[in-house]
Design a protein around this motif. Sequence first.
Motif, PDB file in Angstrom:
ATOM      1  N   ALA A 256      39.810  43.227  39.254  1.00 59.92           N
ATOM      2  CA  ALA A 256      39.957  41.792  39.504  1.00 59.92           C
ATOM      3  C   ALA A 256      41.220  41.247  38.852  1.00 59.92           C
ATOM      4  O   ALA A 256      41.538  41.603  37.714  1.00 59.92           O
ATOM      5  N   SER A 257      41.918  40.385  39.581  1.00 58.74           N
ATOM      6  CA  SER A 257      43.140  39.786  39.032  1.00 58.74           C
ATOM      7  C   SER A 257      43.555  38.588  39.868  1.00 58.74           C
ATOM      8  O   SER A 257      43.137  38.455  41.022  1.00 58.74           O
ATOM      9  N   PRO A 258      44.444  37.730  39.317  1.00 60.63           N
ATOM     10  CA  PRO A 258      45.049  36.711  40.162  1.00 60.63           C
ATOM     11  C   PRO A 258      46.148  37.381  41.014  1.00 60.63           C
ATOM     12  O   PRO A 258      46.660  38.434  40.616  1.00 60.63           O
ATOM     13  N   GLY A 259      46.487  36.812  42.146  1.00 58.65           N
ATOM     14  CA  GLY A 259      47.584  37.339  42.971  1.00 58.65           C
ATOM     15  C   GLY A 259      47.367  38.767  43.444  1.00 58.65           C
ATOM     16  O   GLY A 259      46.248  39.178  43.738  1.00 58.65           O
ATOM     17  N   PHE A 260      48.473  39.532  43.450  1.00 62.10           N
ATOM     18  CA  PHE A 260      48.421  40.894  43.990  1.00 62.10           C
ATOM     19  C   PHE A 260      48.441  41.976  42.917  1.00 62.10           C
ATOM     20  O   PHE A 260      48.666  43.139  43.222  1.00 62.10           O
ATOM     21  N   VAL A 261      48.218  41.608  41.669  1.00 65.47           N
ATOM     22  CA  VAL A 261      48.278  42.579  40.566  1.00 65.47           C
ATOM     23  C   VAL A 261      47.297  43.728  40.807  1.00 65.47           C
ATOM     24  O   VAL A 261      47.645  44.903  40.694  1.00 65.47           O
ATOM     25  N   LYS A 262      46.052  43.372  41.190  1.00 73.56           N
ATOM     26  CA  LYS A 262      45.008  44.391  41.414  1.00 73.56           C
ATOM     27  C   LYS A 262      45.390  45.355  42.551  1.00 73.56           C
ATOM     28  O   LYS A 262      45.185  46.560  42.443  1.00 73.56           O
ATOM     29  N   ASP A 263      45.980  44.788  43.626  1.00 68.84           N
ATOM     30  CA  ASP A 263      46.364  45.606  44.790  1.00 68.84           C
ATOM     31  C   ASP A 263      47.495  46.567  44.433  1.00 68.84           C
ATOM     32  O   ASP A 263      47.449  47.754  44.789  1.00 68.84           O
ATOM     33  N   GLN A 264      48.483  46.024  43.692  1.00 69.93           N
ATOM     34  CA  GLN A 264      49.617  46.862  43.280  1.00 69.93           C
ATOM     35  C   GLN A 264      49.165  47.963  42.332  1.00 69.93           C
ATOM     36  O   GLN A 264      49.595  49.107  42.420  1.00 69.93           O
TER      37      GLN A 264
ATOM     38  N   TYR B 211      49.256  52.008  42.936  1.00 63.78           N
ATOM     39  CA  TYR B 211      49.905  52.873  41.934  1.00 63.78           C
ATOM     40  C   TYR B 211      48.951  53.996  41.508  1.00 63.78           C
ATOM     41  O   TYR B 211      49.316  55.164  41.461  1.00 63.78           O
ATOM     42  N   MET B 212      47.686  53.606  41.197  1.00 71.02           N
ATOM     43  CA  MET B 212      46.701  54.566  40.703  1.00 71.02           C
ATOM     44  C   MET B 212      46.424  55.659  41.742  1.00 71.02           C
ATOM     45  O   MET B 212      46.351  56.844  41.401  1.00 71.02           O
ATOM     46  N   MET B 213      46.284  55.261  43.011  1.00 71.89           N
ATOM     47  CA  MET B 213      45.997  56.246  44.058  1.00 71.89           C
ATOM     48  C   MET B 213      47.198  57.167  44.326  1.00 71.89           C
ATOM     49  O   MET B 213      47.026  58.355  44.577  1.00 71.89           O
ATOM     50  N   GLN B 214      48.410  56.604  44.226  1.00 73.95           N
ATOM     51  CA  GLN B 214      49.619  57.425  44.385  1.00 73.95           C
ATOM     52  C   GLN B 214      49.694  58.474  43.282  1.00 73.95           C
ATOM     53  O   GLN B 214      49.998  59.647  43.515  1.00 73.95           O
ATOM     54  N   GLN B 215      49.398  58.022  42.047  1.00 74.72           N
ATOM     55  CA  GLN B 215      49.417  58.937  40.894  1.00 74.72           C
ATOM     56  C   GLN B 215      48.328  60.013  41.022  1.00 74.72           C
ATOM     57  O   GLN B 215      48.534  61.165  40.666  1.00 74.72           O
TER      58      GLN B 215
END
Length: 387
Positions: free
Chosen positions: A208-216, A220-224
Amino acid sequence: MKLIYKNIDKDGSGSIALIPEESEDMWHAYNLIAEGDSVTASTVRKVQNESSTGSSTSSRVRTTLTISVENIDFDTQACVLRLKGRNIVENQYVKMGAYHTLDLELNRKFHLQKIQWDSIALERVDMACDPATSADVAAVVMQEGLAHVCLITSSMTLVRSKIDVTIPRKRKGFVQQHEKGLAKFYEAVMQGILRHIDFSVVKCIILASPGFVKDQFYDYMMQQAVKTDNKLLIENKSKFLLVKASSGFKHSLKEVLQEPSVMAKISDTKAASEVKLLESFYTMLQLEPTKAFYGKKDVMRANEALAIETLMISDKLFRCQDIQKRKEYVTLVDSARENGADVRIFSSMHVSGEQLDQLTGVAAILRFPMPELEDSDVEDNSDSETD
């Protein structure tokens, strides 16, 4: 929590032996043990030995002590329970009446003896020993540079890790520094998730986050995960749920848990049902105020009139040192149950429990309107003003 034995007489006195198996069990023990109870547990004591020549050496020995509890200290972050009191059973290392501190330890048995085991204490034992009540929901509330990794168990919301990383601001020609800072932050959050969340137990991980922080962060996590071939993250991809929150602070969990998508995912957990129930109480308070009351006096009067449909009460009220007050609340719970009410004991370590504590810790939704309770409140207020 593992129950070893339970020996309670008809008059309500007796003892129980338990083994705490996980950190949440310490919270249950904190709610069970009261001042004046006797606790027997294994402890380490420093002992001075004097030789025949007069030289002295000190050594640490493990011994079993029984103390009469005078002080209870619970560290919510570390989930450590510390009991202080006087030794009441003969021991070769500790004099009778001497003060000693017992730290209850995981996977070590302790005996708890009470003069009176009431229904709330016995219910707590049953709840603690129920294997279904484990931390099956995790949440990461985040904003740029700040994240809290939390475990939501049936009894408490535990902040397992706080990640605070300074991220350089985006400036013309210096975008690289900002992106480096973000990557460092995302990496720290990902490591926090891997370190503190048990994927074999957790059913749902809320990001959970404001804006797109959670999506970004999720991208990142899935790419890693793909890059490093992290099977744990790849296999549990479906457990992640992305939700909007106002900030990366713990208190924004309240609004996160109220999200319909989150409710649907975690509907079978105690935390979700508490949030839902409190929400319906607030709605009732707005739409039909004569059917929703809070505060000991009004709730007790509603109970006398057999009017309570749902009683909400904070476990904080059962930890009060005033035995008489505790008895009043225990009697209220027992009586409401006998009258057919649905009684919910809220954990003060949950966000919903914190909210209920702000409403005096006790509230009720009624079966039928009781406008006379509203009138009596007005009278009480005018009386106090004239005084």
